[in-house]
Write a protein that holds these residues in place. Structure first.
Motif, PDB file in Angstrom:
ATOM      1  N   SER A 193       4.395 -18.988   3.065  1.00  0.00           N
ATOM      2  CA  SER A 193       3.356 -18.924   2.056  1.00  0.00           C
ATOM      3  C   SER A 193       2.112 -18.323   2.651  1.00  0.00           C
ATOM      4  O   SER A 193       1.690 -18.671   3.737  1.00  0.00           O
ATOM      5  N   VAL A 194       1.508 -17.406   1.939  1.00  0.00           N
ATOM      6  CA  VAL A 194       0.296 -16.779   2.438  1.00  0.00           C
ATOM      7  C   VAL A 194      -0.887 -17.077   1.536  1.00  0.00           C
ATOM      8  O   VAL A 194      -1.920 -16.453   1.618  1.00  0.00           O
ATOM      9  N   GLY A 195      -0.761 -18.046   0.687  1.00  0.00           N
ATOM     10  CA  GLY A 195      -1.858 -18.382  -0.209  1.00  0.00           C
ATOM     11  C   GLY A 195      -2.564 -19.633   0.222  1.00  0.00           C
ATOM     12  O   GLY A 195      -2.313 -20.203   1.265  1.00  0.00           O
TER      13      GLY A 195
ATOM     14  N   THR B 228       3.206   5.347  -2.773  1.00  0.00           N
ATOM     15  CA  THR B 228       3.560   4.424  -3.854  1.00  0.00           C
ATOM     16  C   THR B 228       4.503   3.317  -3.413  1.00  0.00           C
ATOM     17  O   THR B 228       4.815   2.418  -4.191  1.00  0.00           O
ATOM     18  N   ASP B 229       4.983   3.363  -2.164  1.00  0.00           N
ATOM     19  CA  ASP B 229       5.900   2.330  -1.673  1.00  0.00           C
ATOM     20  C   ASP B 229       5.192   0.983  -1.573  1.00  0.00           C
ATOM     21  O   ASP B 229       3.990   0.914  -1.265  1.00  0.00           O
ATOM     22  N   ASN B 230       5.959  -0.081  -1.797  1.00  0.00           N
ATOM     23  CA  ASN B 230       5.439  -1.428  -1.544  1.00  0.00           C
ATOM     24  C   ASN B 230       5.585  -1.813  -0.081  1.00  0.00           C
ATOM     25  O   ASN B 230       4.850  -2.668   0.418  1.00  0.00           O
ATOM     26  N   GLU B 231       6.549  -1.196   0.604  1.00  0.00           N
ATOM     27  CA  GLU B 231       6.787  -1.514   2.005  1.00  0.00           C
ATOM     28  C   GLU B 231       5.912  -0.656   2.908  1.00  0.00           C
ATOM     29  O   GLU B 231       5.623   0.500   2.603  1.00  0.00           O
ATOM     30  N   ALA B 232       5.510  -1.259   4.017  1.00  0.00           N
ATOM     31  CA  ALA B 232       4.757  -0.539   5.041  1.00  0.00           C
ATOM     32  C   ALA B 232       5.252  -0.980   6.407  1.00  0.00           C
ATOM     33  O   ALA B 232       5.823  -2.073   6.561  1.00  0.00           O
ATOM     34  N   VAL B 233       5.057  -0.133   7.381  1.00  0.00           N
ATOM     35  CA  VAL B 233       5.376  -0.459   8.772  1.00  0.00           C
ATOM     36  C   VAL B 233       4.066  -0.649   9.518  1.00  0.00           C
ATOM     37  O   VAL B 233       3.129   0.130   9.351  1.00  0.00           O
TER      38      VAL B 233
ATOM     39  N   ARG C 290       0.309 -10.971  -6.367  1.00  0.00           N
ATOM     40  CA  ARG C 290      -0.653 -11.812  -5.651  1.00  0.00           C
ATOM     41  C   ARG C 290      -1.586 -11.016  -4.745  1.00  0.00           C
ATOM     42  O   ARG C 290      -2.545 -11.552  -4.203  1.00  0.00           O
ATOM     43  N   CYS C 291      -1.267  -9.715  -4.561  1.00  0.00           N
ATOM     44  CA  CYS C 291      -2.102  -8.819  -3.752  1.00  0.00           C
ATOM     45  C   CYS C 291      -2.194  -9.274  -2.294  1.00  0.00           C
ATOM     46  O   CYS C 291      -3.267  -9.218  -1.674  1.00  0.00           O
ATOM     47  N   VAL C 292      -1.069  -9.764  -1.744  1.00  0.00           N
ATOM     48  CA  VAL C 292      -1.005 -10.132  -0.335  1.00  0.00           C
ATOM     49  C   VAL C 292       0.197  -9.452   0.294  1.00  0.00           C
ATOM     50  O   VAL C 292       1.156  -9.068  -0.377  1.00  0.00           O
ATOM     51  N   TRP C 293       0.116  -9.289   1.611  1.00  0.00           N
ATOM     52  CA  TRP C 293       1.224  -8.707   2.370  1.00  0.00           C
ATOM     53  C   TRP C 293       2.162  -9.812   2.857  1.00  0.00           C
ATOM     54  O   TRP C 293       1.709 -10.816   3.412  1.00  0.00           O
ATOM     55  N   LYS C 294       3.445  -9.606   2.654  1.00  0.00           N
ATOM     56  CA  LYS C 294       4.469 -10.563   3.092  1.00  0.00           C
ATOM     57  C   LYS C 294       5.305  -9.960   4.211  1.00  0.00           C
ATOM     58  O   LYS C 294       5.565  -8.759   4.231  1.00  0.00           O
TER      59      LYS C 294
END
Length: 376
Positions: A13-15, A256-261, A282-286
């Protein structure tokens, strides 16, 4: 981290609803605001060779106890000056807000334990209304009272260091200062983009972070030209990375990708490559996965012996090195060797075992050991 990072780890959880871990705040013992890493010049001003070069012998180096380096986020972010680099609109500011909130609240960042402390976020490309909307969308309205924001600050040659010093005097438990972005605080005019200029500006920031024992995380942009080495994409010259303690590079295959490195390199942490995913709701990185496992130091017999020596009934001890050797009969070690070994590994003793170590000078040098958190 106390355990290796797994190549595929569950998303924590990041919230704001996450459980707060046991805090590891050592500020009542260690004065971060006055901790300097390189102390030999201050401690031995009279020691100089021809031409006034200040030196320290190998013996003096081993016999000196330097302030321990404690992580901000275990295995991820340490004290010093780091660059956080990415293309515009890649999601850097969302991650900066996420990191700042987690450090201020003491909440784990993914699988990484966090050391709670005050955070200052210089959001110099934002305004307070935008910050309010962004953070409330990420974490609701549960507030971190020790997370502070500023949308305006002086440049380095105008007195930014004085502004930061005043903040640290008022908030002695500060661990992290985020500067978003480098361009907003660098000197105006002159040879702004030479190697020497880039190296000088990061060196100034690093001197500040080392002096006060905190982490400065400086947001910067990538250049437009692609490179096989992601660290070659840092805008400017190699002087920026050369002077920094490390860098984080966030990049996507497509905007436009949701994934990032996230590529990570640094002096105090192992190189890593993480894959993260942006939760648009939620505008957070998982966290998704890590390409490499975190290397963990093997158990140190001396630290294990001290950990076993300090019990719940006896969490503190003070005495000479000779007296400590007599309390650790299985170690078979000389007193002067014991002191030097503890000087070298005092950061590991504090970070891995929660034991503070000091070596007091005086008529008879005394060793102080104090457990700052319950033994696991």
């Amino acid at each position: 981290m106390t355990e290796k990072m797994k190549t595929t780890a569950p998303v924590s959880s990041v919230g704001a609803d996450g459980a707060q871990p046991q805090l590891k705040n050592y500020n009542e013992i260690i004065a971060n605001e006055t901790a300097q890493i390189n102390l030999q010049a201050a401690q031995n001003p009279e020691k100089s060779g021809s031409g006034g070069l200040q030196t320290v012998s190998m013996t003096e180096l081993y016999d000196t106890l330097y302030p321990p380096r404690t992580p901000v986020v275990d295995g991820f972010l340490y004290g010093g000056t780091y660059l956080f680099v990415g293309a515009p609109k890649v999601g850097k500011s969302f991650f900066m807000g996420q990191l700042a909130y987690h450090v201020a609240m003491g909440l784990p960042l993914w699988d990484y334990p966090v050391r709670k402390g005050t955070v200052l976020y210089l959001a110099l490309e934002d305004d307070y209304a935008r910050l309010q909307r962004r953070l409330s969308g990420m974490f609701g309205v549960e507030c971190a009272d020790n997370l502070y924001f500023a949308t305006q600050a002086k440049t380095l040659n105008e007195g930014l260091d004085k502004q930061l010093e005043e903040f640290l005097k008022e908030h002695t438990d500060a661990r992290l200062i985020i500067i978003d972005t480098l361009q907003k605080v660098r000197e105006v005019g002159g040879d702004r983009y030479s190697y020497s200029s880039d190296y000088e500006i990061v060196t100034k920031l690093k001197s500040f972070s080392d002096k006060y024992g905190i982490c400065l995380l400086v947001v910067h942009h990538t250049r437009k030209l692609e490179s096989e080495d992601s660290f070659d994409m840092i805008s400017g010259t190699n002087g920026l990375l050369g002077a920094a303690d490390g860098a984080f590079i966030m990049h996507k295959k497509k905007r436009t990708d949701n994934e990032a490195v996230m590529d990570i390199v640094g002096r105090d942490q192992p190189d890593q490559e993480l894959t993260i995913e942006f939760d648009r709701e939620r505008c957070v990185w998982k966290f998704k996965k890590a390409e490499t496992e975190l290397w963990k130091q093997p158990p140190n017999p001396l630290l294990e012996a001290i950990n076993n020596f300090l019990t719940e009934d006896k969490p503190e001890w003070e005495g000479t090195a000779t007296e400590l050797v007599s309390q650790l009969p299985d170690m078979q070690i000389q007193a002067n060797v014991l002191s030097r070994k503890l000087n070298v590994v005092n950061s590991q003793l504090l970070n891995d075992y929660g034991i503070f170590y000091d070596n007091k000078r005086g008529h008879e040098r005394k060793i102080i050991l104090k457990r700052l958190e319950p033994r696991e």
